[in-house]
Design an enzyme around this catalytic site. Structure first.
Site: not given
Length: 518
Positions: A137, A280
């Site tokens: 922070k 595929h």
């Protein structure tokens, strides 16, 4: 006044060299506690214990030691605010400039077999995350470091006087990421221990690698995955970097192959050998054989045209004979539990061919969730795991399948659940002969599969992932000489299909369970 660094780490990798550099080269004073302080002291380096610095002893068996205003005041005070500096002076608190913290090994603790609730709870860090969050922070004034792999960069930045705002923000981001992952791990573990319906979906996966591109070159793609779990645990022996499409096809190949026992085949040499060819994301060839080479040859023979440029998965070690089956065909990837030296030598001549060894343990460690994204959200479902219960099957025609036909029906049913819906599979003698995938109507998929099988369809079996809304697929199957059909049932016109089978001498089995794959 000398800068102050607070060091408190569970992972002590590189700790002593870091402390030496901070003290001897950069003039830091060190505050520390517990095992961290003890290791620094053992290196004959000056260190102030947290309890001595705060004037307050560690209590509650170490649960409270750094939770003190002298620690957090020193971390959170903004240097650009005179009121903050006045508070520090009034309370005799020194500003802390660097926080180096990593946390109790909660994840390692819960990964152990039979870990108790009490042991897991005691490995939840409280003071560590609080210090990290405080420092992150106040990153404009305090550097925060949470990983030993940051130490070298940290020291270099100090020495070269390149402690930039960008560096501070980067370290702060990594710090919040560190505590977020930690909290997620704890939350998920507790949720798994108690009956709890998840109100939110939490997932944290580390970056595995940036991929060259996504499904198409204009799409960016990134691979995230937990170390040693699933495909992140695979060992690529050779070949080009894996692509997005490779990974999607590999996943489809493995999902199909697991129907035939990937884990079991490694533990039992007499277990059935199976091979799958994927194109595929759809299987275009699947077969069982008495050896790796036989299974592979039969799978390729299922549709050699479609196999070109495909992905192959084998559930047993690849030997010389199996490798020779791949010499004269273009394949993108081959995955197996193991490749022997002869196989590796043969396949090394195909420089671009990707070879991957994937152990059963990596599969077992992976989460069994199927996660897909939609715009603005995720869909999470259970995997459609291998689980065929023939006791649920129902013979609904006058003629009953033979034992050999039942075996082929089971084989085809395993395949069809991994074909994009609408899905049809034609098979015989534990080998796929024709596959129809992803058509907008079921009879269209049946036509593709039956035409691919051709004359071989006579006496073969046909599997459908969903019910027949009309009897047209059955009539087409009869024209090709199909002997038996397996499908879920559940259509309001089931009787039409059953009657069509009776008229054509086809056996039909209903499973009562469908396997749509979208």
């Amino acid at each position: 006044m000398s800068p102050i660094a607070l060091l408190s780490v569970s992972d002590k990798t590189g700790l002593v060299p870091l402390a030496q550099a901070l003290i001897n080269e950069l003039g830091f004073k060190i505050i520390s506690s517990g095992g961290t302080a003890k290791l620094i002291e053992s290196a004959n380096l000056p260190v102030t214990r947290v309890a001595d610095y705060t004037g307050f002893p560690e209590i509650l068996e170490g649960r409270v030691k750094t939770l003190n205003p002298k620690i957090h005041g020193g971390i959170l005070a903004r240097r650009d605010k005179q009121t903050h500096l006045d508070d520090l002076k009034k309370q005799n608190i020194n500003p802390i400039d660097l926080v180096v913290v990593n946390l109790y090994p909660f994840e390692q603790t819960i990964s152990k077999e039979n870990v108790s609730w009490e042991e897991a709870i005691e490995n939840i860090d409280i003071g560590g995350p609080t210090m990290i969050r405080s420092a992150a922070k106040n990153h404009q004034d305090v550097l925060v470091v949470t990983n030993p792999n940051q130490y070298s960069n940290l020291i270099d930045a100090y020495k070269s006087k390149k402690i930039t705002n960008e560096l501070r923000k980067n370290y702060a981001q990594k710090a919040f990421e560190h505590t977020a992952i930690y909290d997620l791990t704890i939350s998920k573990w507790i949720a798994n221990q108690i009956p709890s319906k998840k109100a939110s979906w939490f997932q944290s996966l580390p970056l595995k690698q940036e991929l060259r591109y996504g499904e198409n070159p204009h799409q960016k793609a990134t691979w995230y995955g937990e170390s040693e779990k699933g495909w992140s645990g695979a060992n690529q022996l050779q070949g080009k970097e894996l692509s997005t499409n490779n990974l999607l096809d590999l996943e489809a190949a493995l999902s199909t192959l697991r129907e035939f026992g990937y884990e079991q085949a490694m533990k039992n040499d007499s277990y059935q050998k199976a091979a799958v060819v994927i194109k595929h994301t759809n299987p275009c060839g699947v077969a069982i054989g008495d050896s790796p080479s036989t299974a592979l040859k039969r799978a390729l023979d299922g549709d050699r045209v479609s196999a070109f440029g495909g992905i192959i998965a084998i559930n047993c070690p690849v030997d010389e004979a199996a490798a020779k089956e791949l010499e004269n065909i273009f394949i993108e990837c081959v995955v197996a539990p193991y490749f022997d030296n002869n196989a590796k030598e043969i396949l090394s001549k195909k420089k671009n061919l990707r070879l991957l060894e994937l152990k059963a343990e990596s599969i077992q460690k992976a989460d069994k969730n199927h996660i897909r994204s939609i715009l603005g959200g995720l869909l999470v479902q259970d995997l459609d795991e291998p689980n065929i219960d023939q006791t649920e099957w129902e013979n609904v025609t006058k003629l009953i399948p033979t034992e050999e036909e039942i075996n082929d029906l089971s084989f085809a049913w395993k395949i069809v659940k991994h074909i994009r819906s609408n899905a049809i599979a034609v098979a015989s003698n534990q080998q796929s002969l024709g596959i129809g995938a992803g058509q907008m109507n079921r009879v269209g998929s049946a036509k593709i599969a039956l035409e691919a099988a051709g004359d071989k369809a006579k006496g073969a079996v046909l599997a459908s992932d969903g019910f027949f809304p009309f009897n047209d697929t059955v009539k087409m199957a009869a024209d090709y000489g199909i002997s038996s059909i397996i499908q879920p049932g559940g259509s309001i016109r089931d009787n039409d299909s059953i009657e069509a089978c009776n008229q054509s001498g086809i056996k039909m089995v209903l499973t009562g369970k469908r396997h749509f794959l979208h």
